[in-house]
Design a protein around this motif. Structure first.
Motif, short mmCIF file in Angstrom:
data_model
loop_
_atom_site.label_atom_id
_atom_site.label_comp_id
_atom_site.label_asym_id
_atom_site.label_seq_id
_atom_site.Cartn_x
_atom_site.Cartn_y
_atom_site.Cartn_z
N ALA A 36 0.75 -1.17 -0.14
CA ALA A 36 -0.14 -0.08 0.05
C ALA A 36 0.80 1.43 0.19
N LEU A 37 1.96 1.27 0.65
CA LEU A 37 2.86 2.33 0.88
C LEU A 37 3.52 2.73 -0.60
N THR A 38 3.99 1.49 -1.29
CA THR A 38 4.47 1.59 -2.43
C THR A 38 3.49 2.25 -3.56
N LEU A 39 2.08 1.72 -3.50
CA LEU A 39 1.45 2.30 -4.54
C LEU A 39 0.89 3.76 -4.19
N GLY A 40 0.81 3.94 -3.03
CA GLY A 40 0.13 5.54 -2.75
C GLY A 40 1.63 6.37 -2.92
N TYR A 72 12.21 -1.50 -16.06
CA TYR A 72 12.56 -0.81 -14.68
C TYR A 72 11.51 -0.19 -14.00
N GLY A 73 10.16 -0.07 -14.69
CA GLY A 73 9.22 0.22 -13.70
C GLY A 73 8.58 -0.84 -12.87
N VAL A 74 8.81 -2.26 -13.47
CA VAL A 74 8.31 -3.64 -12.68
C VAL A 74 9.36 -3.64 -11.18
N THR A 75 10.65 -3.64 -11.93
CA THR A 75 11.68 -4.18 -10.78
C THR A 75 12.19 -2.73 -9.78
N TRP A 76 12.38 -1.84 -10.33
CA TRP A 76 12.67 -0.58 -9.49
C TRP A 76 11.76 0.04 -8.90
N PHE A 77 10.86 0.47 -9.73
CA PHE A 77 9.86 1.20 -8.84
C PHE A 77 8.63 0.55 -8.20
N GLY A 78 8.46 -0.77 -8.88
CA GLY A 78 7.43 -1.55 -8.06
C GLY A 78 8.01 -2.54 -6.92
N VAL A 191 4.28 5.04 -13.38
CA VAL A 191 3.07 4.59 -13.78
C VAL A 191 2.95 2.97 -13.79
N VAL A 192 4.27 2.41 -14.59
CA VAL A 192 4.19 1.12 -14.49
C VAL A 192 4.21 0.33 -13.15
N GLY A 193 5.04 1.01 -12.37
CA GLY A 193 5.07 0.44 -10.96
C GLY A 193 3.82 0.46 -10.40
N ALA A 194 3.04 1.66 -10.21
CA ALA A 194 1.71 1.66 -9.84
C ALA A 194 0.77 0.66 -10.27
N VAL A 195 0.86 0.52 -11.67
CA VAL A 195 -0.04 -0.76 -12.36
C VAL A 195 0.31 -1.93 -11.40
N VAL A 196 1.54 -2.26 -11.33
CA VAL A 196 2.25 -3.26 -10.74
C VAL A 196 1.50 -3.64 -9.46
N PHE A 200 -2.97 -3.56 -4.47
CA PHE A 200 -2.96 -3.05 -3.10
C PHE A 200 -3.81 -1.93 -2.82
N ALA A 201 -4.55 -1.58 -3.82
CA ALA A 201 -5.39 -0.32 -3.85
C ALA A 201 -6.51 -0.30 -2.73
N PRO A 202 -7.24 -1.55 -2.52
CA PRO A 202 -8.19 -1.48 -1.51
C PRO A 202 -7.42 -1.51 -0.08
N THR A 203 -6.20 -2.04 0.10
CA THR A 203 -5.67 -1.92 1.35
C THR A 203 -5.35 -0.43 1.76
N LEU A 204 -4.86 -0.03 0.61
CA LEU A 204 -4.31 1.61 0.65
C LEU A 204 -5.53 2.41 1.08
N TRP A 205 -6.76 2.39 0.49
CA TRP A 205 -7.80 3.11 0.93
C TRP A 205 -8.29 2.64 2.43
N ARG A 206 -8.05 1.56 2.64
CA ARG A 206 -8.60 1.25 4.16
C ARG A 206 -7.59 1.96 5.18
#
Length: 299
Positions: A36-40, A72-78, A191-196, A200-206
């Motif tokens: 959730a922290l990563t997504l936010g 790099y979006g998947v590995t580094w950002f995600g 953007v790529v990392g966020a898609v990955v 976790f979106a429901p967890t982040l919202w909660r």
């Protein structure tokens, strides 16, 4: 008139902001789970870069460049951020920074495999020294608190995973910067990392609903400063310098992290971890050595 090269100031900004990121993650980990922290963080970073990157369909990458952006979006950002956030639930910010910053060794190993540079003796020796340092940090973490013995070992392993993801991402990003602007490359990575991380979106919202204001401020800070600004200044510098030169500058990150963590969080690594951290950084430095015979005379 030739544009002024601001690579060194850009690196100083990156090093400082990335050091604060270890502290911010540690502070926010009480309220936000790793995914959730990563997504936010990535969502905030992507929004913050929209006005600067100004993405347009005509400027979007394709073919090999797009493949590298996804890598790099998947590995580094995600994955890197998820592993790092999880590690800091068990380890203090300074210890985490000491381990993760063996990433340049991973870059050297990848260069040896992908670019057929081989594995010279300094690389092998440096790897041995650095991983001895990691083992020492693991021992220090266990002896510092027997109640979290297994958790600390898990934290060390997660740091190693993060370091590998950092190395893969840094090597993959470098070629894309000949096609993309620094801000666009970072925006796409967010953007790529966020898609990955969308699962976790429901967890982040909660967790946002339950988190205190201070931790939400830390989440926003992580997205705007270490991510949007710090990664952009990194990309600016690495576009003009070699990957090794830029990666070596991150030796300063653990030092700054420990100082800020001591001031903000009132925590410092275990005494033995300093010795292990010194071995880690020494090992990375050894890998940068080159035999005299390999050095080319300057014209």
């Amino acid at each position: 008139m030739k544009d002024r090269d601001l690579s060194v100031p850009a690196l100083l900004v990156t090093v400082t902001l990335w050091a604060t990121a270890f502290v911010g993650i540690r502070a926010a980990s009480d309220s936000f789970s790793p995914g959730a922290l990563t997504l936010g963080r990535l969502q905030v970073g992507a929004v913050a870069l929209l006005l600067v990157a100004r993405p347009r369909l005509s400027t979007m990458p394709h073919g090999r460049t797009l493949g590298l952006v996804v890598l790099y979006g998947v590995t580094w950002f995600g994955l890197y951020n998820i592993a790092l956030n999880a590690a800091e639930r068990d380890l203090d910010a300074g210890t985490t920074a000491l381990i993760v910053n063996i990433g340049p060794i991973g870059i050297a190993v990848l260069a040896g495999v992908l670019f057929r540079e081989g594995f010279p003796r300094p690389l092998v020796i440096g790897m041995t020294v650095a991983f001895a340092g990691v083992a020492l940090i693991a021992v220090a973490s266990r002896s510092d608190s027997s109640a979290v013995e297994s958790a600390s070992t898990t934290g060390v392993i997660l740091c190693l995973v993060a370091a590998i993801c950092y190395a893969v991402g840094a090597v993959a990003q470098k070629p894309t910067l000949s096609v993309l602007s620094s801000s666009t490359a970072v925006w796409l990575g967010c953007v790529v990392g966020a898609v990955v991380c969308l699962p976790f979106a429901p967890t982040l919202w909660r967790e946002l609903g339950d988190a205190p204001g201070d931790d939400i401020v830390w989440l926003v800070y992580l997205g705007v400063f270490p991510t949007a600004i710090g990664f952009t200044t990194w990309a600016y510098a690495i576009k003009r310098l070699s990957t090794g030169q830029v990666a070596s500058s991150t030796y300063l990150v653990p030092v700054i992290t420990i100082a800020i963590s001591w001031i903000v969080l009132d925590e410092v690594p275990a005494a033995l971890a300093y010795v292990g951290g010194a071995l880690c950084l020494a090992g990375v430095a050894i890998t940068r050595l080159r035999p005299r015979a390999a050095r080319q005379p300057q014209p």
